[in-house]
Design a protein around this motif. Structure first.
Motif, PDB file in Angstrom:
ATOM      1  N   GLU A  52       0.847  -1.183   0.000  1.00 15.18           N
ATOM      2  CA  GLU A  52       0.000   0.000   0.000  1.00 15.18           C
ATOM      3  C   GLU A  52       0.887   1.239   0.000  1.00 15.18           C
ATOM      4  O   GLU A  52       1.736   1.404   0.868  1.00 15.18           O
ATOM      5  CB  GLU A  52      -0.904  -0.015   1.237  1.00 15.18           C
ATOM      6  CG  GLU A  52      -2.040   0.957   1.155  1.00 15.18           C
ATOM      7  CD  GLU A  52      -3.156   0.648   2.148  1.00 15.18           C
ATOM      8  OE1 GLU A  52      -3.981   1.545   2.363  1.00 15.18           O
ATOM      9  OE2 GLU A  52      -3.195  -0.462   2.710  1.00 15.18           O
TER      10      GLU A  52
ATOM     11  N   ARG B 143      -1.432   8.934  -7.943  1.00 15.70           N
ATOM     12  CA  ARG B 143      -1.989   7.574  -7.971  1.00 15.70           C
ATOM     13  C   ARG B 143      -2.293   7.158  -9.410  1.00 15.70           C
ATOM     14  O   ARG B 143      -1.973   6.038  -9.818  1.00 15.70           O
ATOM     15  CB  ARG B 143      -3.251   7.474  -7.105  1.00 15.70           C
ATOM     16  CG  ARG B 143      -2.975   7.527  -5.615  1.00 15.70           C
ATOM     17  CD  ARG B 143      -4.183   7.128  -4.779  1.00 15.70           C
ATOM     18  NE  ARG B 143      -5.379   7.896  -5.067  1.00 15.70           N
ATOM     19  CZ  ARG B 143      -5.716   9.052  -4.480  1.00 15.70           C
ATOM     20  NH1 ARG B 143      -4.916   9.576  -3.565  1.00 15.70           N
ATOM     21  NH2 ARG B 143      -6.823   9.668  -4.793  1.00 15.70           N
TER      22      ARG B 143
ATOM     23  N   HIS C  41      -0.878   3.965 -11.469  1.00 19.96           N
ATOM     24  CA  HIS C  41      -1.795   3.029 -12.148  1.00 19.96           C
ATOM     25  C   HIS C  41      -1.349   2.864 -13.601  1.00 19.96           C
ATOM     26  O   HIS C  41      -1.251   1.741 -14.106  1.00 19.96           O
ATOM     27  CB  HIS C  41      -3.237   3.544 -12.133  1.00 19.96           C
ATOM     28  CG  HIS C  41      -3.958   3.402 -10.835  1.00 19.96           C
ATOM     29  ND1 HIS C  41      -4.140   2.202 -10.192  1.00 19.96           N
ATOM     30  CD2 HIS C  41      -4.585   4.341 -10.074  1.00 19.96           C
ATOM     31  CE1 HIS C  41      -4.843   2.398  -9.080  1.00 19.96           C
ATOM     32  NE2 HIS C  41      -5.110   3.691  -8.983  1.00 19.96           N
TER      33      HIS C  41
ATOM     34  N   SER D 190      -7.194   1.702  -5.855  1.00 17.84           N
ATOM     35  CA  SER D 190      -7.134   2.666  -4.758  1.00 17.84           C
ATOM     36  C   SER D 190      -8.057   2.209  -3.642  1.00 17.84           C
ATOM     37  O   SER D 190      -9.104   1.612  -3.892  1.00 17.84           O
ATOM     38  CB  SER D 190      -7.541   4.059  -5.248  1.00 17.84           C
ATOM     39  OG  SER D 190      -6.564   4.545  -6.146  1.00 17.84           O
TER      40      SER D 190
ATOM     41  N   ARG E  26      -6.759   8.271   0.998  1.00 12.49           N
ATOM     42  CA  ARG E  26      -6.886   7.293  -0.077  1.00 12.49           C
ATOM     43  C   ARG E  26      -5.479   6.848  -0.473  1.00 12.49           C
ATOM     44  O   ARG E  26      -4.591   7.671  -0.681  1.00 12.49           O
ATOM     45  CB  ARG E  26      -7.619   7.918  -1.264  1.00 12.49           C
ATOM     46  CG  ARG E  26      -8.078   6.925  -2.295  1.00 12.49           C
ATOM     47  CD  ARG E  26      -9.248   7.515  -3.077  1.00 12.49           C
ATOM     48  NE  ARG E  26      -9.647   6.701  -4.202  1.00 12.49           N
ATOM     49  CZ  ARG E  26     -10.450   5.659  -4.113  1.00 12.49           C
ATOM     50  NH1 ARG E  26     -10.956   5.307  -2.950  1.00 12.49           N
ATOM     51  NH2 ARG E  26     -10.774   4.973  -5.184  1.00 12.49           N
ATOM     52  N   ASN E  27      -5.289   5.542  -0.556  1.00 12.41           N
ATOM     53  CA  ASN E  27      -3.977   4.978  -0.854  1.00 12.41           C
ATOM     54  C   ASN E  27      -4.046   4.108  -2.098  1.00 12.41           C
ATOM     55  O   ASN E  27      -5.115   3.618  -2.464  1.00 12.41           O
ATOM     56  CB  ASN E  27      -3.470   4.144   0.327  1.00 12.41           C
ATOM     57  CG  ASN E  27      -3.339   4.971   1.582  1.00 12.41           C
ATOM     58  OD1 ASN E  27      -2.884   6.107   1.544  1.00 12.41           O
ATOM     59  ND2 ASN E  27      -3.749   4.425   2.703  1.00 12.41           N
ATOM     60  N   LEU E  28      -2.905   3.876  -2.717  1.00 11.78           N
ATOM     61  CA  LEU E  28      -2.818   3.011  -3.879  1.00 11.78           C
ATOM     62  C   LEU E  28      -2.280   1.656  -3.431  1.00 11.78           C
ATOM     63  O   LEU E  28      -1.312   1.600  -2.674  1.00 11.78           O
ATOM     64  CB  LEU E  28      -1.893   3.624  -4.929  1.00 11.78           C
ATOM     65  CG  LEU E  28      -1.801   2.807  -6.209  1.00 11.78           C
ATOM     66  CD1 LEU E  28      -2.077   3.670  -7.410  1.00 11.78           C
ATOM     67  CD2 LEU E  28      -0.464   2.147  -6.338  1.00 11.78           C
TER      68      LEU E  28
END
Length: 173
Positions: A129, A138, A142, A155, A162-164
């Protein structure tokens, strides 16, 4: 019919914004002509609007970048929102706001984070994460990692937390 190019519109918009904040500066513009990376095809014309720091104080530069790039990210978000408002998709452009080499350094950090995440996921078989990324960052990761068939990204969470997540690709897609 618009007589200004997207570059000129971006430069004028950013110049006006900076004047309104009491931080007048010249804006240099460049069309990003780097070939697409990782098999991506270019979707929008991409313009770099660089704030000339020659007449800015160290404090003005610090304020314009903000903690963890929060101010420059916000300016970039506004630029992309305002400058593309009401334009047909075919005429929209993507603007990157640069100051004091911040974006170039940050892109190198993002590439290194993505590479480290790929290596860790492949070595551990688990998920990684990535935190403290803006929405644009992000999206960049991606895009960087979508070429890897053995990995997937998504995400998790809600803004501002908010995390990737990078993990092995599942059999079910």
């Amino acid at each position: 019919m618009m007589l200004e190019s997207p570059m000129q519109r971006g430069q004028q918009w950013l110049t006006t914004l900076l004047q309104l904040t009491g931080t007048p500066a010249e804006i240099k513009g460049n069309l990003e002509v780097d070939p697409p990376q990782f098999g991506d095809s270019p979707e929008l014309d991409s313009y770099w609007l660089t704030i000339d720091q020659t007449n800015l104080t160290t404090e003005q530069i610090r304020v314009l970048i903000g903690a963890d790039g929060s101010v420059i990210d916000s300016i970039q978000y506004l630029a992309n929102s305002v400058l593309n408002l009401g334009l047909p998709e075919a005429e929209q452009a993507f603007y990157t706001i640069e100051l004091n080499g911040y974006r170039v350094k940050r892109q190198a950090e993002i590439h290194a984070m993505a590479e480290a995440a790929v290596n860790e996921v492949r070595a551990s078989g688990g998920e990684v994460e990535l935190k403290s990324l803006s929405a644009a960052e992000r999206r960049q990761i991606h895009s960087l990692l979508k070429e890897f068939a053995d990995l997937q990204t998504f995400s998790r969470g809600r803004e501002p937390h908010r995390n990737l997540v990078v993990c092995p690709a599942t059999a079910v897609e």
